[in-house]
Design an enzyme around this catalytic site. Structure first.
Site, PDB file in Angstrom:
ATOM      1  N   ARG A  79       0.717  -1.299   0.222  1.00 19.60           N
ATOM      2  CA  ARG A  79      -0.365  -0.174   0.266  1.00 19.60           C
ATOM      3  C   ARG A  79       0.652   1.088   0.264  1.00 19.60           C
ATOM      4  NH1 ARG A  79      -3.381  -0.008   5.306  1.00 19.60           N
ATOM      5  NH2 ARG A  79      -1.262   0.001   6.267  1.00 19.60           N
ATOM      6  N   SER A 108       7.949  -5.047   6.583  1.00 17.01           N
ATOM      7  CA  SER A 108       8.655  -6.159   7.490  1.00 17.01           C
ATOM      8  C   SER A 108       9.490  -6.843   7.510  1.00 17.01           C
ATOM      9  CB  SER A 108       6.620  -6.262   7.005  1.00 17.01           C
ATOM     10  OG  SER A 108       6.573  -5.398   7.919  1.00 17.01           O
ATOM     11  N   ASP A 132       6.094  -3.669  10.380  1.00 12.91           N
ATOM     12  CA  ASP A 132       4.745  -3.752  10.824  1.00 12.91           C
ATOM     13  C   ASP A 132       4.634  -3.574  12.673  1.00 12.91           C
ATOM     14  OD1 ASP A 132       5.571  -5.973  10.839  1.00 12.91           O
ATOM     15  OD2 ASP A 132       3.888  -6.990  10.327  1.00 12.91           O
TER      16      ASP A 132
END
Length: 496
Positions: A128, A190, A243
């Site tokens: 994203r 991540s 994350d």
């Protein structure tokens, strides 16, 4: 805040379960009187209910077969002692299965965050780009666009992947009519990495479904920065984080007492705010830093053999059939990527011993199935459990068979909750604050019907007199990334 846990050994009697496994004498009304002293009472309160079937011999044999997966409080204390020792070793840069990575994030949101920030969230096959606007610490605008990463990019040269990321940022900014704006970006990456500052770090190893070449020793933030500049974008990579750190920051934005971040999803990890003087690895000035976020990377806890006393034959099957055998030991006990396979391994073992009708096909049960088995167990149902098992095993499944599978799911779930709770409780004891918020994100935490309640129970038993709250955090990899960029900007503005 956690609440006192009363009558812990009195679980609801649902779907083939009696009270917990206890070493005592039979009491009345389905309870058991404990006869082995106070410490025994405490240790036994971690145990799941026993399996109750009409066929008592079968139930006893199944309980015996699964006994090594059932951990009492004394075993969990041992895990906590090992975890505490591995934390110390990692912080002091001695051999440890815990990476204890300095993230260089020196503080958390305080309500003064201002500005417009980009966030790039890379951790799976979809990623994203986000635009977030903060005013006085409040999120007032959030625009998001999703992009798919093809197999070719995930397995090809790393440069190609990062060029695609930069192209996507350009596409996003063009759609927002902001391609000429000066912006700061938080990059959520991540994957395990070695950080050199709050805005630089090297990939240690690819995980999940990524295996891009040419990335050894490459600063991933610097590579992204170069690709952005090649496109004429006036975007600065202000922050590099994962994350888990993002979850901690996003949680602290919700509640200022939050000082621990936990991921319980496909994988699992934790981070926390540590005293800066306890952290040995620094590559930047830190004389004014009191606390710093440390990324534990607890998925690899035990990779050095320190948790071998927990390993069962079922765990060995899961590990042997995983893509990264002998790695991510702890994650394979608790991660959503693995607990479905663990359920398959347990039922296959029971089938081998003629205690279950047939083994499930490899990969036929996912973590979502395990959660569904648990949900039906809570409500006293079994029909969907049987239907799923019939498809997975290729044979008719009776009510008793479904109850056996639900019991196996409960044992696996209970152990997962115990082991995560040990880590959180150890951090609470280490931090020794009046109250600590624990921000948790991930599909297992959100969707499993029992996990949260079990964690609240076990953390309180393992860290008595240490007040805590479990908070469900949202979008640490997006909002947390932008908030961290805002924190970095605030800290930089204070620097002489």
């Amino acid at each position: 805040m956690s609440t006192a846990v009363e009558n812990l050994n009195m679980e609801p009697l649902v779907n083939g379960h009696n009270g917990p496994h206890l070493n005592g004498t039979n009491g009345t009304n389905g309870t058991t009187v404990i006869t082995n002293g106070t410490n025994g009472t405490w240790a036994q309160q971690f145990l799941p209910p026993q399996l109750i079937l009409d066929d008592r011999v079968r139930a006893t044999k199944i309980d015996n077969r699964l006994s090594k997966m059932i951990l009492c409080g004394n075993t969990l204390r041992r895990v906590g002692e090992v975890f505490a020792r591995e934390i110390e070793n990692g912080l002091k840069e001695r051999p440890s299965s815990l990476q204890m990575e300095n993230t260089y994030v020196p503080e958390l949101p305080d309500g003064t965050e201002e500005g417009v920030f980009l966030a790039l969230d890379l951790g799976g096959t979809n990623f994203r780009v986000l635009l977030l606007e903060l005013r006085a610490g409040k999120l007032v605008r959030e625009d998001v666009k999703h992009y798919h990463i093809s197999d070719v990019l995930r397995l090809g040269p790393g440069e190609d992947l990062f060029n695609f990321l930069a192209d996507s940022v350009l596409d996003f900014l063009t759609s927002e009519n902001m391609e000429n704006d000066v912006l700061s970006l938080g990059f959520t990456f991540s994957f395990p990495m070695k950080q050199h500052s709050i805005s630089s770090g090297e990939l240690i190893t690819w995980t999940k479904s990524f295996n891009c070449g040419g990335m050894q020793g490459v600063d991933v933030a610097a590579l992204l920065q170069r690709c952005l500049r090649d496109r004429g974008l006036r975007v600065t990579v202000q922050v590099l984080l994962n994350d888990t750190t993002g979850t901690l920051v996003a949680g602290a934005h919700m509640d200022p007492d939050v000082a621990i971040g936990v991921i319980m999803g496909t994988g699992s990890n934790g981070c926390y705010m540590e005293q800066a003087k306890r952290v040995q690895h620094w590559e930047a000035k830190h004389d004014r830093v009191q606390d710093v976020c440390v990324d534990i990377e607890w998925g690899a806890f035990g990779d050095n053999g320190c948790l071998s006393f927990l390993r069962t034959d079922f765990d060995k099957v899961v590990d042997d059939n995983s893509l990264l055998a002998t790695s991510f030991t702890f994650e394979k006990y608790i991660g959503g990527k693995y607990i479905g396979d663990l359920l398959c391994a347990v039922l296959s073992g029971l089938a081998h011993d003629r205690l279950f009708p047939a083994p499930p096909a490899p990969g036929s049960l996912a973590s979502s199935d395990l959660s569904m088995f648990e949900e039906e167990n809570v409500t006293g149902s079994w029909s969907n459990t049987a239907k799923t098992l019939t498809a997975a095993c290729g044979v008719r499944i009776s009510r008793a068979d479904a109850l056996v599978a639900q019991h196996a799911a409960r044992v696996i779930s209970n152990r997962a909750a115990q082991l995560v709770s040990v880590c959180i409780a150890t951090l609470l004891l280490r931090m020794n604050r009046p109250h600590v918020g624990v921000a948790v994100d991930g599909s297992v935490f959100k969707r499993h019907p029992r996990i949260r309640g079990l964690m609240e129970r076990y953390i309180e038993l393992l860290a008595p007199h240490h007040k805590f709250t479990l908070l469900g955090a949202e979008d640490g990899s997006g909002k947390g990334s932008a908030l961290t960029a805002a924190i970095a900007a605030r800290v930089a503005a204070r620097s002489p």
